[in-house]
Scaffold this motif. Structure first.
Motif, PDB file in Angstrom:
ATOM      1  N   PHE A  23      37.107  44.607  30.388  1.00  0.00           N
ATOM      2  CA  PHE A  23      38.477  44.195  30.671  1.00  0.00           C
ATOM      3  C   PHE A  23      39.031  44.854  31.929  1.00  0.00           C
ATOM      4  CE2 PHE A  23      38.210  42.263  26.699  1.00  0.00           C
ATOM      5  CZ  PHE A  23      39.344  41.513  26.439  1.00  0.00           C
ATOM      6  N   PHE A  29      42.935  39.271  32.952  1.00  0.00           N
ATOM      7  CA  PHE A  29      43.332  40.445  32.179  1.00  0.00           C
ATOM      8  C   PHE A  29      43.487  41.684  33.054  1.00  0.00           C
ATOM      9  CE2 PHE A  29      41.149  37.698  29.119  1.00  0.00           C
ATOM     10  CZ  PHE A  29      42.097  37.624  28.117  1.00  0.00           C
ATOM     11  N   SER A  30      42.734  41.759  34.138  1.00  0.00           N
ATOM     12  CA  SER A  30      42.816  42.911  35.024  1.00  0.00           C
ATOM     13  C   SER A  30      43.798  42.701  36.170  1.00  0.00           C
ATOM     14  CB  SER A  30      41.426  43.215  35.601  1.00  0.00           C
ATOM     15  OG  SER A  30      40.955  42.131  36.391  1.00  0.00           O
ATOM     16  N   ARG A  39      47.346  45.775  29.054  1.00  0.00           N
ATOM     17  CA  ARG A  39      45.894  45.718  29.198  1.00  0.00           C
ATOM     18  C   ARG A  39      45.213  46.742  28.293  1.00  0.00           C
ATOM     19  NH1 ARG A  39      45.165  46.298  35.535  1.00  0.00           N
ATOM     20  NH2 ARG A  39      47.302  47.063  35.467  1.00  0.00           N
TER      21      ARG A  39
END
Length: 250
Positions: A23, A29-30, A39
């Protein structure tokens, strides 16, 4: 009641290393637009979901000496990062194709703030990159990645040795296939730009006194935008369909 709280925490952290490493670089997501706490909690939640499934695989490996556990942490983080990088390379490939596309149709205005990252990028490239990533989310690409994380415990068991050569081969193969797909996506615009510039060059040779750049640029951009309008659906369809073969082929 948890019989071994310490072992459970160590096992959860070991699972978090592989999930968190993925991730850390996973597109979407990053993104810098997502708060760090979100996150972090998302990676912890996925780790807690993975741990019961892989309990018999993870828990026995974390009961060894401290030096062994530190090595497991390092290897698990790298493995997760490699899995995430394969996906990130594919999304970066679309950004590369968007940059080539905008250059060939003459849409080279001042760069603006990137929607996904803290960088400056062309507006049209921003639009294509964000749309492509949105399509991947609509097709549940993150489910494919999470399933691959679980399956990776079989292909690369915890506590085993990490093979840098195998990881580099996987990344280079992903880059090779990504480049081929993105080149096919940008090829109509590359051909359009080359043919248009060759035609404009011939006109400039016949009438060198004309300010050919200022005359031709609006036609180049207009034709390129029409080509993008009629081809954007096919472009995104090919991009979305190519993700699973590139990712699962590794």
């Amino acid at each position: 009641m948890i019989e071994d709280p310490q072992g459970t925490i160590l096992a959860l952290f070991a699972a978090f290393c592989r999930v968190g490493g993925c991730f850390l670089v996973l597109p979407g997501f990053s993104s810098a637009r997502i708060a760090m706490q979100v996150r972090l909690f998302l990676a912890v939640a996925i780790s807690m979901a993975v741990l019961p499934i892989m309990w018999d695989t993870i828990y026995p490996k974390v009961s060894g000496p401290t030096s062994t556990y530190i090595g497991i942490i390092a290897i698990e983080t790298v493995i997760g990062g490699v899995i995430g990088l394969i996906t990130r390379y594919y999304v970066l490939g679309l950004q590369f194709a968007g940059t080539v596309l905008t250059m060939m149709i003459g849409f080279t205005g001042p760069p603006s703030q990137d929607i996904l990252e803290d960088a400056a990028e062309n507006q049209l490239t921003n639009l294509i990159s964000l749309t492509g990533l949105t399509v991947l989310f609509m097709m549940d690409f993150h489910h494919v990645v999470m399933r691959a994380l679980v399956d990776s415990y079989t292909a690369m068991p915890m506590g085993g040795t990490f093979s840098p050569q195998g990881a580099l081969i996987s990344l280079t193969d992903a880059l090779s296939q990504t480049f081929t797909i993105m080149l096919s996506l940008a090829s109509p615009f590359i051909l359009y730009g080359l043919l248009f510039n060759v035609a404009v060059g011939l006109v400039n040779k016949l009438a060198p006194q004309l300010p050919i750049y200022f005359i031709s640029l609006p036609f180049l951009i207009t034709g390129g935008m029409f080509l993008l309008y009629f081809g954007i659906s096919s472009l995104l369809e090919i991009f979305a369909n190519g993700f699973v073969p590139v990712f699962e082929g590794r």
